[in-house]
Design a protein around this motif. Structure first.
Motif, PDB file in Angstrom:
ATOM      1  N   GLY A 119       0.821  -1.214   0.000  1.00 51.70           N
ATOM      2  CA  GLY A 119       0.000   0.000   0.000  1.00 51.70           C
ATOM      3  C   GLY A 119       0.850   1.258   0.000  1.00 51.70           C
ATOM      4  N   MET A 120       1.937   1.217   0.768  1.00 50.56           N
ATOM      5  CA  MET A 120       2.860   2.360   0.788  1.00 50.56           C
ATOM      6  C   MET A 120       3.488   2.553  -0.590  1.00 50.56           C
ATOM      7  SD  MET A 120       4.913   1.772   4.309  1.00 50.56           S
ATOM      8  CE  MET A 120       4.153   1.998   5.904  1.00 50.56           C
ATOM      9  N   LEU A 121       3.891   1.414  -1.207  1.00 53.01           N
ATOM     10  CA  LEU A 121       4.536   1.482  -2.517  1.00 53.01           C
ATOM     11  C   LEU A 121       3.554   1.950  -3.597  1.00 53.01           C
ATOM     12  CD1 LEU A 121       6.639  -1.776  -2.236  1.00 53.01           C
ATOM     13  CD2 LEU A 121       7.570   0.505  -2.668  1.00 53.01           C
ATOM     14  N   TRP A 122       2.285   1.811  -3.339  1.00 58.02           N
ATOM     15  CA  TRP A 122       1.270   2.295  -4.274  1.00 58.02           C
ATOM     16  C   TRP A 122       0.902   3.735  -3.934  1.00 58.02           C
ATOM     17  CZ3 TRP A 122      -4.061  -0.572  -5.130  1.00 58.02           C
ATOM     18  CH2 TRP A 122      -4.564  -0.231  -6.386  1.00 58.02           C
ATOM     19  N   GLY A 123       0.895   4.059  -2.656  1.00 51.23           N
ATOM     20  CA  GLY A 123       0.502   5.389  -2.199  1.00 51.23           C
ATOM     21  C   GLY A 123       1.497   6.468  -2.626  1.00 51.23           C
ATOM     22  N   GLN A 124       2.781   6.132  -2.539  1.00 48.66           N
ATOM     23  CA  GLN A 124       3.802   7.134  -2.859  1.00 48.66           C
ATOM     24  C   GLN A 124       3.633   7.688  -4.281  1.00 48.66           C
ATOM     25  OE1 GLN A 124       5.806   8.909  -1.183  1.00 48.66           O
ATOM     26  NE2 GLN A 124       6.963   9.793  -2.881  1.00 48.66           N
ATOM     27  N   PRO A 125       3.557   6.845  -5.346  1.00 50.05           N
ATOM     28  CA  PRO A 125       3.403   7.437  -6.688  1.00 50.05           C
ATOM     29  C   PRO A 125       2.005   8.009  -6.939  1.00 50.05           C
ATOM     30  CG  PRO A 125       3.446   5.044  -6.851  1.00 50.05           C
ATOM     31  CD  PRO A 125       3.773   5.386  -5.431  1.00 50.05           C
ATOM     32  N   MET A 126       0.959   7.480  -6.275  1.00 51.41           N
ATOM     33  CA  MET A 126      -0.406   7.902  -6.603  1.00 51.41           C
ATOM     34  C   MET A 126      -0.903   9.051  -5.724  1.00 51.41           C
ATOM     35  SD  MET A 126      -1.373   6.462  -9.237  1.00 51.41           S
ATOM     36  CE  MET A 126       0.181   6.027  -9.999  1.00 51.41           C
ATOM     37  N   TRP A 127      -0.590   9.001  -4.437  1.00 51.05           N
ATOM     38  CA  TRP A 127      -1.061  10.042  -3.516  1.00 51.05           C
ATOM     39  C   TRP A 127       0.036  11.056  -3.205  1.00 51.05           C
ATOM     40  CZ3 TRP A 127      -3.018   6.103   0.718  1.00 51.05           C
ATOM     41  CH2 TRP A 127      -4.139   5.420   0.220  1.00 51.05           C
ATOM     42  N   GLY A 128       1.294  10.674  -3.514  1.00 53.16           N
ATOM     43  CA  GLY A 128       2.410  11.535  -3.182  1.00 53.16           C
ATOM     44  C   GLY A 128       2.877  11.381  -1.747  1.00 53.16           C
ATOM     45  N   THR A 129       2.408  10.308  -1.078  1.00 54.38           N
ATOM     46  CA  THR A 129       2.876  10.079   0.288  1.00 54.38           C
ATOM     47  C   THR A 129       2.865   8.582   0.575  1.00 54.38           C
ATOM     48  OG1 THR A 129       2.497  10.543   2.630  1.00 54.38           O
ATOM     49  CG2 THR A 129       0.550  10.424   1.248  1.00 54.38           C
ATOM     50  N   TRP A 130       3.834   8.147   1.415  1.00 54.51           N
ATOM     51  CA  TRP A 130       3.905   6.732   1.777  1.00 54.51           C
ATOM     52  C   TRP A 130       2.802   6.377   2.756  1.00 54.51           C
ATOM     53  CZ3 TRP A 130       7.442   4.127  -1.019  1.00 54.51           C
ATOM     54  CH2 TRP A 130       8.555   4.826  -1.485  1.00 54.51           C
ATOM     55  N   TRP A 131       2.468   7.329   3.605  1.00 54.38           N
ATOM     56  CA  TRP A 131       1.573   7.005   4.719  1.00 54.38           C
ATOM     57  C   TRP A 131       0.729   8.210   5.095  1.00 54.38           C
ATOM     58  CZ3 TRP A 131       0.323   2.538   7.018  1.00 54.38           C
ATOM     59  CH2 TRP A 131      -0.388   2.609   8.228  1.00 54.38           C
ATOM     60  N   VAL A 132      -0.533   7.984   5.437  1.00 46.86           N
ATOM     61  CA  VAL A 132      -1.349   9.010   6.088  1.00 46.86           C
ATOM     62  C   VAL A 132      -2.064   8.336   7.246  1.00 46.86           C
ATOM     63  CG1 VAL A 132      -1.828  10.715   4.296  1.00 46.86           C
ATOM     64  CG2 VAL A 132      -3.138   8.581   4.331  1.00 46.86           C
ATOM     65  N   TRP A 133      -2.332   9.106   8.289  1.00 45.37           N
ATOM     66  CA  TRP A 133      -3.032   8.532   9.434  1.00 45.37           C
ATOM     67  C   TRP A 133      -4.539   8.640   9.205  1.00 45.37           C
ATOM     68  CZ3 TRP A 133      -0.609   5.488  12.730  1.00 45.37           C
ATOM     69  CH2 TRP A 133       0.767   5.634  12.853  1.00 45.37           C
ATOM     70  N   ASP A 134      -5.008   8.055   8.118  1.00 46.28           N
ATOM     71  CA  ASP A 134      -6.449   8.075   7.895  1.00 46.28           C
ATOM     72  C   ASP A 134      -7.066   6.792   8.449  1.00 46.28           C
ATOM     73  OD1 ASP A 134      -6.301   6.021   6.043  1.00 46.28           O
ATOM     74  OD2 ASP A 134      -7.032   7.197   4.357  1.00 46.28           O
ATOM     75  N   ALA A 135      -8.401   6.718   8.426  1.00 44.64           N
ATOM     76  CA  ALA A 135      -9.086   5.631   9.132  1.00 44.64           C
ATOM     77  C   ALA A 135      -8.726   4.248   8.585  1.00 44.64           C
ATOM     78  CB  ALA A 135     -10.593   5.847   9.064  1.00 44.64           C
ATOM     79  N   ARG A 136      -8.619   4.105   7.249  1.00 45.08           N
ATOM     80  CA  ARG A 136      -8.336   2.795   6.670  1.00 45.08           C
ATOM     81  C   ARG A 136      -6.937   2.327   7.049  1.00 45.08           C
ATOM     82  NH1 ARG A 136      -9.833  -0.635   2.445  1.00 45.08           N
ATOM     83  NH2 ARG A 136     -11.888  -0.572   3.329  1.00 45.08           N
ATOM     84  N   LEU A 137      -5.957   3.197   6.804  1.00 42.84           N
ATOM     85  CA  LEU A 137      -4.571   2.786   7.058  1.00 42.84           C
ATOM     86  C   LEU A 137      -4.337   2.529   8.549  1.00 42.84           C
ATOM     87  CD1 LEU A 137      -4.515   4.168   4.189  1.00 42.84           C
ATOM     88  CD2 LEU A 137      -2.145   4.707   4.661  1.00 42.84           C
ATOM     89  N   THR A 138      -4.895   3.396   9.374  1.00 42.52           N
ATOM     90  CA  THR A 138      -4.691   3.247  10.814  1.00 42.52           C
ATOM     91  C   THR A 138      -5.355   1.975  11.343  1.00 42.52           C
ATOM     92  OG1 THR A 138      -4.668   5.645  10.956  1.00 42.52           O
ATOM     93  CG2 THR A 138      -4.877   4.444  13.032  1.00 42.52           C
ATOM     94  N   SER A 139      -6.578   1.676  10.876  1.00 46.30           N
ATOM     95  CA  SER A 139      -7.267   0.477  11.374  1.00 46.30           C
ATOM     96  C   SER A 139      -6.554  -0.805  10.918  1.00 46.30           C
ATOM     97  CB  SER A 139      -8.746   0.481  10.966  1.00 46.30           C
ATOM     98  OG  SER A 139      -8.883   0.592   9.575  1.00 46.30           O
TER      99      SER A 139
END
Lengths: 241, 52
Positions: A107-127
């Motif tokens: 998810g991090m490897l997908w988030g970095q190119p698509m969202w511009g960040t490796w990680w966010v403390w949003d509900a899905r990632l945090t849960s």
């Protein structure tokens, strides 16, 4: 030892099935990887980065499915005192933990190119991160409590209480504003993905499920054997010199 | 061929995702399999010595 009357039947069955489960998992993986990396088209928006989906989504599915199985096995162990239920739950935990870690990392490897960040403390990632810690806590609990029946009891309670997190993960993307997209396969109005991408995804999902079954059999056999070893050793020590 | 491996410019993300997945699952399989064969061998050994 009445607890071993039942595992004996399971062992005969598991020994016969072990090679078949690995064969099935390997076959599905080879087909799935071909579909994911060669046959599937690049996404019209995300290009080839969308191929990360075929390892990310099945890992995330399994992260939840394995935990659900663990919680159900724990409930069975509580209610019917079935000796194999604790074994199945304990054997599942490391498998679920690895799938969860893979869902997070891919998810991090997908988030970095698509969202511009490796990680966010949003509900899905945090849960999902909490799910990973639940797995770790469950594994630690088994090894931290020495007396097996007490360890089993504590582990069952943790598995059942932690199951509250599963609907939170599933609906996190609907209940809260998240960077993570909403479901596109398991929706009440059906999948929103073209078949050219859905087929590879479901094939990889099947492959990961078969891999779980294959790993579960191996780990359950290991757990039954080490429990047997423990009783043999205790029995030998009990004989007066 | 090199165009394929470039993954439309996303090679640095796509290949690690597949590589890490493969490594982790293979490692889990190897560790689990070794633990099983070891434990089953020890059971077989101690049962043999018990029956002597």
């Amino acid at each position: 030892m009445q607890a071993y009357a039942n595992p004996q039947r399971f062992l005969t069955f598991a020994r016969k099935l072990t090679p078949w489960t690995w064969g099935a998992a390997a076959t599905a993986l080879i087909i799935g990887l071909y579909l994911a990396l060669v046959a599937a088209p690049p996404d019209y928006q995300q290009g080839d980065a969308a191929r990360i989906m075929y390892v990310h989504v099945p890992a995330a599915w399994m992260a939840m499915f394995v935990y659900g199985s663990m919680a159900m096995a724990s409930a069975v162990a509580f209610i019917w005192k079935h000796p194999l239920a604790d074994v199945a739950a304990k054997a599942s935990a490391p498998i679920g933990a690895v799938f969860t870690a893979l869902a997070l990392v891919t998810g991090m490897l997908w988030g970095q190119p698509m969202w511009g960040t490796w990680w966010v403390w949003d509900a899905r990632l945090t849960s999902v991160l909490i799910l990973f810690f639940l797995y770790l806590g469950y594994i630690v609990l088994w090894s931290a409590i020495e007396e097996p029946t007490r360890a089993a009891r504590a582990a069952r309670i943790l598995a059942l209480v932690g199951a509250i997190n599963l609907p939170i993960i599933k609906f996190s993307v609907d209940w809260w504003n998240t960077l993570h997209q909403t479901a596109s396969v398991f929706r009440t109005d059906g999948p929103t993905m073209p078949a050219s991408m859905l087929t590879p995804l479901l094939t990889m999902g099947l492959a990961y499920t078969l891999l779980y079954v294959a790993l579960l059999f191996v780990r359950m056999r290991a757990e039954i054997a080490s429990r047997r070893l423990r009783t043999i050793r205790l029995g030998l020590e009990a004989i007066p010199a | 061929m090199s165009e394929y491996f470039a993954m439309g410019g996303y090679a640095a993300y796509v290949w690690p995702a597949y590589g890490i997945s493969a490594l982790a699952l293979i490692a889990l399989a190897v560790v689990s399999w070794r633990a099983m064969t070891r434990a089953e061998r020890l059971v077989a050994l101690s049962e043999r010595s018990e029956n002597r």
